[in-house]
Design a protein around this motif. Structure first.
Motif, PDB file in Angstrom:
ATOM      1  N   THR A 114       0.824  -1.225   0.000  1.00 53.36           N
ATOM      2  CA  THR A 114       0.000   0.000   0.000  1.00 53.36           C
ATOM      3  C   THR A 114       0.853   1.267   0.000  1.00 53.36           C
ATOM      4  O   THR A 114       0.316   2.364  -0.096  1.00 53.36           O
TER       5      THR A 114
ATOM      6  N   PRO B 198       7.290  16.724   5.292  1.00 54.89           N
ATOM      7  CA  PRO B 198       6.215  16.092   6.072  1.00 54.89           C
ATOM      8  C   PRO B 198       5.137  15.529   5.145  1.00 54.89           C
ATOM      9  O   PRO B 198       4.825  16.125   4.115  1.00 54.89           O
ATOM     10  N   GLY B 199       4.616  14.409   5.533  1.00 56.13           N
ATOM     11  CA  GLY B 199       3.519  13.803   4.771  1.00 56.13           C
ATOM     12  C   GLY B 199       3.964  12.982   3.585  1.00 56.13           C
ATOM     13  O   GLY B 199       3.155  12.574   2.745  1.00 56.13           O
TER      14      GLY B 199
ATOM     15  N   GLY C  64       5.408  10.079   3.894  1.00 57.11           N
ATOM     16  CA  GLY C  64       5.266   8.642   4.229  1.00 57.11           C
ATOM     17  C   GLY C  64       6.393   8.035   5.029  1.00 57.11           C
ATOM     18  O   GLY C  64       6.593   6.810   4.983  1.00 57.11           O
ATOM     19  N   LYS C  65       7.104   8.860   5.805  1.00 59.44           N
ATOM     20  CA  LYS C  65       8.230   8.307   6.579  1.00 59.44           C
ATOM     21  C   LYS C  65       7.710   7.349   7.668  1.00 59.44           C
ATOM     22  O   LYS C  65       8.200   6.230   7.814  1.00 59.44           O
TER      23      LYS C  65
ATOM     24  N   GLU D  43      11.904   9.645  15.831  1.00 56.98           N
ATOM     25  CA  GLU D  43      11.284  10.464  14.784  1.00 56.98           C
ATOM     26  C   GLU D  43      11.724  11.905  14.941  1.00 56.98           C
ATOM     27  O   GLU D  43      11.952  12.391  16.057  1.00 56.98           O
TER      28      GLU D  43
HETATM   29  N1  LIG Z   1       4.155   7.073   0.592  1.00 61.24           N
HETATM   30  C1  LIG Z   1       2.959   6.941   1.119  1.00 61.24           C
HETATM   31  N2  LIG Z   1       2.206   5.897   0.813  1.00 61.24           N
HETATM   32  C2  LIG Z   1       0.983   5.731   1.327  1.00 61.24           C
HETATM   33  N3  LIG Z   1       0.443   6.600   2.134  1.00 61.24           N
HETATM   34  C3  LIG Z   1       1.124   7.683   2.474  1.00 61.24           C
HETATM   35  C4  LIG Z   1       2.420   7.899   1.973  1.00 61.24           C
HETATM   36  N4  LIG Z   1       2.863   9.032   2.457  1.00 61.24           N
HETATM   37  C5  LIG Z   1       1.881   9.520   3.239  1.00 61.24           C
HETATM   38  N5  LIG Z   1       0.852   8.717   3.242  1.00 61.24           N
HETATM   39  C6  LIG Z   1      -0.410   8.948   3.947  1.00 61.24           C
HETATM   40  O1  LIG Z   1      -0.267  10.158   4.612  1.00 61.24           O
HETATM   41  C7  LIG Z   1      -0.373   9.993   6.004  1.00 61.24           C
HETATM   42  C8  LIG Z   1       0.810  10.711   6.670  1.00 61.24           C
HETATM   43  O2  LIG Z   1       1.993  10.081   6.309  1.00 61.24           O
HETATM   44  P1  LIG Z   1       3.239   9.875   7.285  1.00 61.24           P
HETATM   45  O3  LIG Z   1       2.895  10.189   8.658  1.00 61.24           O
HETATM   46  O4  LIG Z   1       3.810   8.554   7.021  1.00 61.24           O
HETATM   47  O5  LIG Z   1       4.180  10.962   6.730  1.00 61.24           O
HETATM   48  P2  LIG Z   1       5.537  11.451   7.377  1.00 61.24           P
HETATM   49  O6  LIG Z   1       6.465  11.632   6.262  1.00 61.24           O
HETATM   50  O7  LIG Z   1       5.924  10.564   8.442  1.00 61.24           O
HETATM   51  O8  LIG Z   1       5.083  12.833   7.973  1.00 61.24           O
HETATM   52  P3  LIG Z   1       5.801  13.607   9.172  1.00 61.24           P
HETATM   53  O9  LIG Z   1       7.172  13.963   8.700  1.00 61.24           O
HETATM   54  O10 LIG Z   1       4.938  14.803   9.338  1.00 61.24           O
HETATM   55  O11 LIG Z   1       5.797  12.713  10.308  1.00 61.24           O
HETATM   56  C9  LIG Z   1      -0.381   8.558   6.294  1.00 61.24           C
HETATM   57  O12 LIG Z   1      -1.373   8.264   7.201  1.00 61.24           O
HETATM   58  C10 LIG Z   1      -0.636   7.908   4.996  1.00 61.24           C
HETATM   59  O13 LIG Z   1      -1.997   7.564   4.930  1.00 61.24           O
END
Ligand SMILES: Nc1ncnc2c1ncn2[C@@H]1O[C@H](COP(=O)(O)OP(=O)(O)OP(=O)(O)O)[C@@H](O)[C@H]1O
Length: 857
Positions: free
Chosen positions: A576, A618-619, A621-622, A667
């Motif tokens: 996914t 951010p956002g 998917g890390k 994180e």
């Molecule tokens: N590469 C991805 N594949 C699938 N879903 C994703 C992806 N990136 C983000 N999402 C969706 O966006 C939401 C936020 O992603 P996530 O927390 O993994 O991002 P992040 O990079 O960790 O953000 P942050 O740096 O703010 O912590 C997740 O709940 C997911 O549903």
């Protein structure tokens, strides 16, 4: 006692020898008399040895004609009185009782010799006062009904014979099983059959053996049928005793049947088990031998019966060729049986080489021995007696004597029960700690049990996310390892005595493994480690994984651990995760190599751990990537919050408290502590402090001491690859950051962060993954427009996903995609205004290639 008399018409023929062998194994005669052997003594002696007759007397043939042979066993006592080309005259007794005379005859075939022969026979003894019996080929047709076909019967031919009968007061014993003992082996009108072989006896003899009976068997390989003299009449048909055939030992299946029969029997113990196992083994062997050899044996018996019937009915015999054909068929069956065993012997000879000589010696000698299984049976019951004797002896005899008895007792039990057993109890000590081995076996057997056991128990094990099925008590399942068969049983001891204990009384559950003694080494050194390993892996797969977070140190005590946990149930997976397929594959391969790399890490002397740095806006998917990694590897996740940790010592204590097979996550490491440019910030801080008055300086210092974390960069570096990191092994450390450029180079150098993964804005390929899961489509007309917009706009997968989620129930796909298009357009306009010339970075191809365009259309 049984006596066999047969005119073999030459014993040089292998069919005749085979037929003789069959008669011997069928009737086990104590005496064998053969006429017309046509063979020299040396050759005949070899056959005698094979047939296991203890004594012999021979009359050598003249040229290639005639020849007599008399073999007898040791329980018959024979003294030869006289022998010549037509007679062996002797005195005999069986088991030392009833001495009598017996003449084995081969009547002369020529008319001129017949008179001399019968007259001399009547002069041998005055038979009215002695027990005398004459057996053999008389070469005389005595009555008209003794002949069919050929030249009609001429009474004068029988004159000498009847003279003898009258003079010597001899009578002829009836022979069952047919009238004619000889046939010219022709068919239809050419057939001639005669009664030539006879049993004559004096009245004295008949009185001594009132039940004596003559029986005619099937003529095989000779034109004469053998006649049998049963001194005690026909033996009563009784249920055949079980007899272990030595030839079965040549069949591998025989061993398998014995192993099956000797397998553990649930709910039976003590001395009863031996009896039950013997019974089971016997019936398994009977069934197996009937299936395997029965067909051949049955057809041989049926053919023999048919020939007998035809022999008794001369009318049928006369008009049919059947007897001849049946004999050929019977011979073929016997031959194929013989060839089968011969070939088996050759195969085994090749297999066992020199050892074979001994093996077959043992095999042939076995007939003389007591039946092995029955012998075992006897041993078993003697074992029971010995156990009793041993118990008494322990109390009353000196120790060295008891030791001796114990040694031989063990040998005896090993002989009767050549299986070893290992027990695995559920609890290993008084503190009721569950044995790891028991749990591993339970997991290992759970898969096998559901396939083969009939009665199952369902259990929700602690920390397991699914029901674990295991076999119920007293159930047994078989397992196989490299061709070795083993049996597992599940048992329990119910506590009988009332004990005063702080622990509640529980059943003592245990698994028992049974295997043959000869496989002991392989079972202990290879099979059990494999069971443990597989069982642990299954347990690992089934267990409920956990997400740990660290507690502030001020709360740590005996009741509040350093880490609290919740069930880790994040649904993310690599499937996914929106990301280019190539990069995804690369990450999966890297994880696989790590998971399987235990030996490699050991070899190169590196702790079994790996660091990943996930960076990107951010956002992108890390966090989702970390969840996908944990789910893929089936690891726990330790989410380390650095801000709540006071100093490096606390950090170390926390890290030591983590388990292997886990991912340690820090994180937003850039925000967690001011550690990235520690050296820079220190300089800045000193400069700031210099500007403050002494009182403010003191207040600032106190506040900092109580609120600020003193975890340092070197503390973190130690946590990644210091000495502690070698505790446990199989760990992954993941740092995430939105600003990789802010991190101290020491922190992210190779060896600490082994792999850096950039999580970038959404590309078309990543969008397709999201569309597949959010919209359940692989292509759409709007894909082209979305692809183009994504190529020109920076939008995170999080934002794309947000637009694809339905705003209300049953919102259609087009509406959701149009919403995304609008959002992309808006973002493009906003972006265009703020960052007109910025080069966009995506981890995958942002442009839609021609083929994709074609696919969309
Ligand atoms: N590469 C991805 N594949 C699938 N879903 C994703 C992806 N990136 C983000 N999402 C969706 O966006 C939401 C936020 O992603 P996530 O927390 O993994 O991002 P992040 O990079 O960790 O953000 P942050 O740096 O703010 O912590 C997740 O709940 C997911 O549903």
């Amino acid at each position: 006692m049984t006596m066999l008399a047969w005119n073999v018409r030459g014993l040089g023929n292998k069919d005749t020898v085979r037929a003789l062998k069959n008669f011997v194994s069928k009737f086990n005669p104590g005496i064998i008399f053969l006429s017309e052997t046509k063979q020299k003594m040396r050759y005949l002696e070899k056959i005698r040895m094979k047939m296991k007759y203890d004594n012999a007397h021979y009359v050598e043939p003249i040229g290639i004609a005639g020849g007599l042979l008399l073999w007898w066993k040791n329980d018959v006592k024979i003294s030869i009185l006289h022998s010549g080309k037509n007679i062996i005259d002797c005195e005999l007794s069986v088991n030392g009782e009833n001495e009598w005379f017996c003449s084995f005859i081969y009547g002369p075939p020529y008319e001129d010799e017949k008179q001399v022969f019968w007259e001399s026979l009547s002069t041998i003894r005055n038979s009215t006062q002695v027990k005398w019996c004459i057996v053999g080929d008389s070469n005389i047709v005595a009555r008209a009904e003794d002949k069919m076909g050929g030249v009609p019967f001429e009474p004068s031919q029988a004159k000498w014979f009847f003279d003898f009968l009258n003079k010597s007061c001899m009578i002829e014993l009836p022979i069952q099983g047919g009238t004619f003992t000889w046939s010219n082996q022709r068919s239809d009108d050419d057939v001639i059959v005669e009664k030539l072989d006879r049993i004559l006896s004096s009245l004295e003899w008949s009185e001594t053996f009132p039940r004596a009976l003559g029986v005619l068997d099937v003529a095989m390989a000779s034109d004469h049928a053998p006649i049998l003299l049963l001194l005690q009449g026909m033996p009563k048909r009784c249920k055949k005793d079980f007899k272990f055939e030595s030839t079965w030992l040549l069949e591998d299946e025989c061993f398998q049947e014995v192993e099956k029969g000797w397998a553990p029997i649930p709910q039976v113990n003590g001395s009863r088990i031996f009896g039950r196992k013997l019974k089971k083994t016997r019936s398994k062997l009977i069934k197996w031998s009937r299936d395997k050899f029965g067909k051949r044996r049955r057809s041989a018996e049926e053919i023999t019966e048919r020939i007998k019937l035809l022999q008794e009915n001369p009318l049928i015999l006369r008009t049919t060729n059947e007897v001849k054909e049946l004999k050929v068929e019977l011979n073929k069956i016997c031959e194929s049986e013989e060839r089968h065993w011969h070939q088996r012997a050759r195969v085994d000879w090749l297999k066992y080489g020199d050892k074979n000589t001994k093996f077959f010696h043992a095999t042939t000698l076995q007939n003389r021995r007591a039946n092995t299984v029955l012998a075992t049976f006897a041993v078993v019951y003697s074992t029971a007696t010995m156990v009793f004797v041993y118990t008494v002896a322990r109390q009353h005899f000196p120790q060295h004597l008891v030791d001796g008895v114990e040694k031989y007792g063990r040998k005896l039990v090993n002989f009767a029960f050549p299986y070893s057993q290992i027990t695995f109890p559920e609890f290993t000590d008084a503190y009721m700690r569950r044995s790891e081995a028991f749990t591993a076996i339970q997991n290992y057997l759970s898969e096998k049990s559901s396939a083969s056991a009939n009665r199952l128990k369902a259990d929700a094990l602690k920390d397991s996310r699914s029901l674990v099925l295991s076999m119920d008590y007293n159930e047994e399942i078989a397992d196989e390892f490299e061709g070795i068969k083993v049996w597992w049983t599940s048992n329990r001891n119910i506590p009988r005595s009332m004990q005063i204990s702080v622990y509640p009384a529980v059943d003592e559950k245990y698994y028992k493994l049974t295997f043959h003694n000869r496989h002991k080494k392989r079972i202990i050194e290879s099979y059990l480690p494999k069971v443990m390993e597989d069982g642990k892996a299954i347990g690992q797969d089934n267990r409920l994984r956990k997400l740990y977070s660290n507690n502030p140190s001020k709360h740590w005590n005996g009741f509040n651990p350093k880490w609290s946990h919740v069930a880790f149930e994040h649904p993310a997976s690599f499937d996914t995760l929106a990301m280019g397929a190539k990069r995804k594959k690369e990450i999966i391969n890297d994880l696989d190599a790590f998971k399987e790399g235990r030996e490699d890490y050991k070899r190169i002397g590196k702790p079994w751990k790996r660091g990943y740095l996930l960076y990107g806006p951010p956002g992108t998917g890390k966090s989702t990537m970390i969840a996908a990694m944990a789910n893929y590897l089936k690891y726990d996740v330790y989410d380390l919050e650095l801000t709540t940790i006071k100093d490096n010592t606390e950090l170390r204590r926390l890290l030591i408290d983590t388990s292997s097979k886990s991912i340690l996550v820090i994180e937003d490491i850039d925000c967690s502590l001011d550690i990235m440019n520690e050296r820079e910030s220190k300089k800045r801080k000193i400069k700031e402090d210099d500007d403050l008055d002494p009182i403010s300086k003191e207040v600032k210092k106190e506040t900092e001491e109580t609120t600020e974390s003193k975890v340092t960069l070197s503390g973190i570096l130690n946590c990644i690859d210091g000495l502690w990191s070698s505790c446990g092994g199989e760990r992954i450390i993941v740092f995430t950051t939105n600003y990789p450029e802010k991190l101290d180079q020491a922190l992210i150098r190779r060896g600490r962060m082994d792999k850096r993964i950039e999580m970038s804005y959404c590309c078309f390929e990543a969008f397709k993954v999201l569309a597949k899961h959010y919209l359940k489509i692989d292509s759409h007309l709007l894909f082209e427009e979305i692809g183009e917009l994504l190529g020109k706009t920076d939008m995170t997968p999080a934002d794309v996903a947000e637009n694809l989620i339905p705003m209300f129930k049953d919102e259609n796909v087009e509406t959701r995609m149009n919403r995304l298009i609008e959002a992309l357009k808006a973002a493009k306009e906003g972006e265009g205004a703020s960052r007109p010339n910025e080069k966009r970075k995506r981890g995958c191809n942002t442009r839609i290639n021609k083929r994709e365009k074609r696919n969309i259309r």
